[in-house]
Design an enzyme around this catalytic site. Structure first.
Site, PDB file in Angstrom:
ATOM      1  N   ASP A  14      31.126 -13.650  70.101  1.00 37.21           N
ATOM      2  CA  ASP A  14      30.343 -14.506  70.844  1.00 37.21           C
ATOM      3  C   ASP A  14      29.039 -15.235  69.484  1.00 37.21           C
ATOM      4  OD1 ASP A  14      32.083 -14.150  73.148  1.00 37.21           O
ATOM      5  OD2 ASP A  14      30.204 -13.219  73.784  1.00 37.21           O
ATOM      6  N   GLU A 169      35.119 -22.343  79.262  1.00 35.77           N
ATOM      7  CA  GLU A 169      33.710 -21.594  78.664  1.00 35.77           C
ATOM      8  C   GLU A 169      32.634 -21.518  77.132  1.00 35.77           C
ATOM      9  OE1 GLU A 169      34.587 -17.664  80.043  1.00 35.77           O
ATOM     10  OE2 GLU A 169      35.815 -17.205  77.963  1.00 35.77           O
TER      11      GLU A 169
HETATM   12  C1  6LW Z   1      31.252 -14.417  76.978  1.00 35.37           C
HETATM   13  C2  6LW Z   1      32.859 -15.054  77.158  1.00 35.37           C
HETATM   14  C3  6LW Z   1      33.593 -14.981  76.056  1.00 35.37           C
HETATM   15  O1  6LW Z   1      30.381 -14.931  77.754  1.00 35.37           O
HETATM   16  O2  6LW Z   1      33.353 -13.714  76.808  1.00 35.37           O
HETATM   17  O3  6LW Z   1      34.752 -14.767  74.336  1.00 35.37           O
HETATM   18  C4  6LW Z   1      32.200 -12.735  77.063  1.00 35.37           C
HETATM   19  N1  6LW Z   1      33.745 -15.646  75.367  1.00 35.37           N
HETATM   20  O4  6LW Z   1      32.073 -16.759  76.881  1.00 35.37           O
HETATM   21  C5  6LW Z   1      31.795 -11.848  77.258  1.00 35.37           C
HETATM   22  O5  6LW Z   1      31.516 -12.397  76.049  1.00 35.37           O
END
Ligand code: 6LW
Length: 497
Positions: A14, A169
């Site tokens: 991330d 996300e």
């Molecule tokens: C993070 C989300 C994700 O918060 O996995 O790969 C979660 N993306 O964006 C945990 O890293």
């Protein structure tokens, strides 16, 4: 100039990156590990130095009882008028919060909570000085906040529901040429992971989806880097644009990884008002791009050689949850690190074992650690390659009825193999080793006349991702003690050919 990916290897997921002048700062997420959220600095985007962590105090980060892969999720770093901000989610604690500092080499503030749902928060300052908070409670939502108090100052607006991929996300907002851009991740963090982008003339939308979405996705390509997604973009001091994102390197022939989600870099251009990433939507282990400050580029080295000549740990050492600090004693005069093991073992879920480790940076490694047996009385004193309480393999020394043994034990998915054991005689010192390649891990000891490889395990046996749902971390190599003292004289991790 040609550079190599990953730019920050091992468990560093991330990524979020900013430029301040000609300095680049990058943070990654840390889950149940302490200290939280490492800060890396670079001048040239190739050599990254760990300069500290955002969450270094127990008052900022309480991980007691935090299950593995909960705790601190994705962080975003931003800079505004002399102040650095890091915003993240403590998924088993405070929820969404930010911390700030005016000195990136110093301490950060206590957490300031923001009343917001979802994960992967980010901040964005508009030209008029207003600060916006984004996260993903249901769709990507943004609202104005007061960056001093975290107070919510506007209604909440849904900006987009993405392009239809699961787990929308990682929203990051930018403004370029009067246009607002929103970069997101979709598809889940595994093999369907991707980066999508949306734009609008107004901060709260409506946002249009890029006709070329996803702008980065490795799912349908046979490439050495997998699961690319969760991106942040920035412009360098020469006007060139870059994207950092996570991905992972698979064990050859297996659809499994152990090193964790790592940080990668791709050059980026703008075409018709949309970002174009890497080689038209994908990135490779070697990329040719116009790096800044190429005259400062040095050979990259991820070795960790440490003989305890300091009063405290090297910044790279990490603990599983908040460490009980009195259990880690540095004596720089005798160059000894003494770990005082409690009754807690590496197998204890949600606990704080006496363990200090560094991220495994590559498949081919050799870790050696020297133990002073005269000053060691722990029931178990040794080194471990550890993903979680359920996935770790150890080589250690144990004392039983006055006799000393070297032991190899393998814990995978809570299955404990019968340990391999050999008695050690007439030795004051033992050197333990873990050697890894991209298929096997070997565990052994050199002590007096004994030189033996005691055990072997498949790397894949440490893989919890795809086996344990929501397994987000990677592997550490570290020292540990249980029930008593372990006197370490040296810790040496080399990336081998
Ligand atoms: C993070 C989300 C994700 O918060 O996995 O790969 C979660 N993306 O964006 C945990 O890293």
């Amino acid at each position: 100039m040609i550079y190599k990916n990953p730019i920050i290897p091992g468990y560093n997921p991330d990524p979020s990156c900013i430029r301040v002048g000609d300095d680049y700062y990058l943070v990654t997420s840390t889950f149940e590990h302490f200290p939280g959220v490492p800060i890396y600095h670079s001048k040239n985007l190739v050599n990254w130095e760990l300069i500290g962590h955002c969450l270094t105090k127990d008052s900022q980060l309480d991980l007691i009882g935090t299950p593995s892969s909960k705790g601190i999720y994705a962080a975003t770093i931003r800079y505004h008028e002399g102040r650095f901000y890091m915003v993240t989610t403590h998924t088993s604690g405070l929820g969404n919060f930010f911390v700030y500092t005016d000195d990136i080499y110093g301490e950060w503030s206590d957490p300031i909570k923001v009343d917001a749902g979802g994960i992967d928060p980010s901040l964005f300052w508009d030209d008029d000085g207003k600060c916006y908070f984004c996260s993903n409670p249901k769709g990507i939502v943004a609202f104005e906040i007061d960056p001093n108090t975290g107070e919510v100052l506007s209604d909440r607006h849904t900006l987009t529901f993405g392009t239809g991929g699961r787990a929308l996300e990682a929203p990051h907002m930018y403004k370029k040429d009067g246009m607002y851009y929103l970069i997101c991740a979709e598809g889940g963090t595994e093999l369907g992971h991707r980066v999508t982008v949306f734009r609008s003339q107004n901060v709260f939308g409506p946002y249009e989806s890029c006709p070329n979405n996803p702008i980065l996705c490795h799912q349908e390509r046979d490439l050495p880097i997998s699961a690319t997604g969760h991106a942040d973009i920035f412009e360098d001091e020469n006007g060139n644009w870059w994207m950092v994102f996570l991905g992972y390197r698979m064990l050859p022939r297996l659809k499994l990884q152990i090193l964790g989600r790592e940080t990668f870099l791709a050059p980026m251009k703008w075409e018709d008002g949309w970002p174009v990433v890497g080689l038209g939507g994908y990135a490779l282990p070697e990329m040719d791009a116009p790096l800044p400050k190429i005259e400062t580029v040095k050979p990259v080295c991820h070795d960790v050689s440490y003989d305890f000549d300091k009063d405290s740990f090297d910044k790279r050492f990490t603990f599983v949850r908040n460490p009980e600090r009195e259990r880690y004693i540095h004596d720089k005069d005798s160059r000894t690190l003494t770990l005082i093991g409690s009754g807690t073992s590496l197998d204890d879920v949600n606990a704080q074992p006496t363990f200090a480790g560094v991220r495994q940076p590559d498949f081919n490694i050799l870790l050696t650690a020297k133990l002073d047996l005269k000053n060691t009385d722990a029931k178990k004193a040794g080194i471990s390659i550890m993903q979680t309480a359920g996935y770790h393999h150890d080589i250690y020394v144990e004392t039983e009825n006055g006799d000393t043994y070297a032991v190899f034990s393998r814990t995978a998915a809570f299955i404990n193999d019968k340990p391999g054991r050999v008695m050690l005689t007439d030795c004051d010192e033992a050197e333990l080793f873990i050697k890894g390649d991209n298929k096997y891990l070997y565990f052994g000891i050199m002590a007096g006349d004994t030189q033996i490889t005691l055990g072997k395990a498949l790397c894949a046996s440490l893989c919890s991702e795809t086996v344990v749902p929501r397994s987000f971390t990677g592997v550490f190599l570290g020292m540990f003690a249980q029930h008593g003292k372990a006197a370490f004289k040296a810790f040496d991790l080399r990336v081998t050919e």
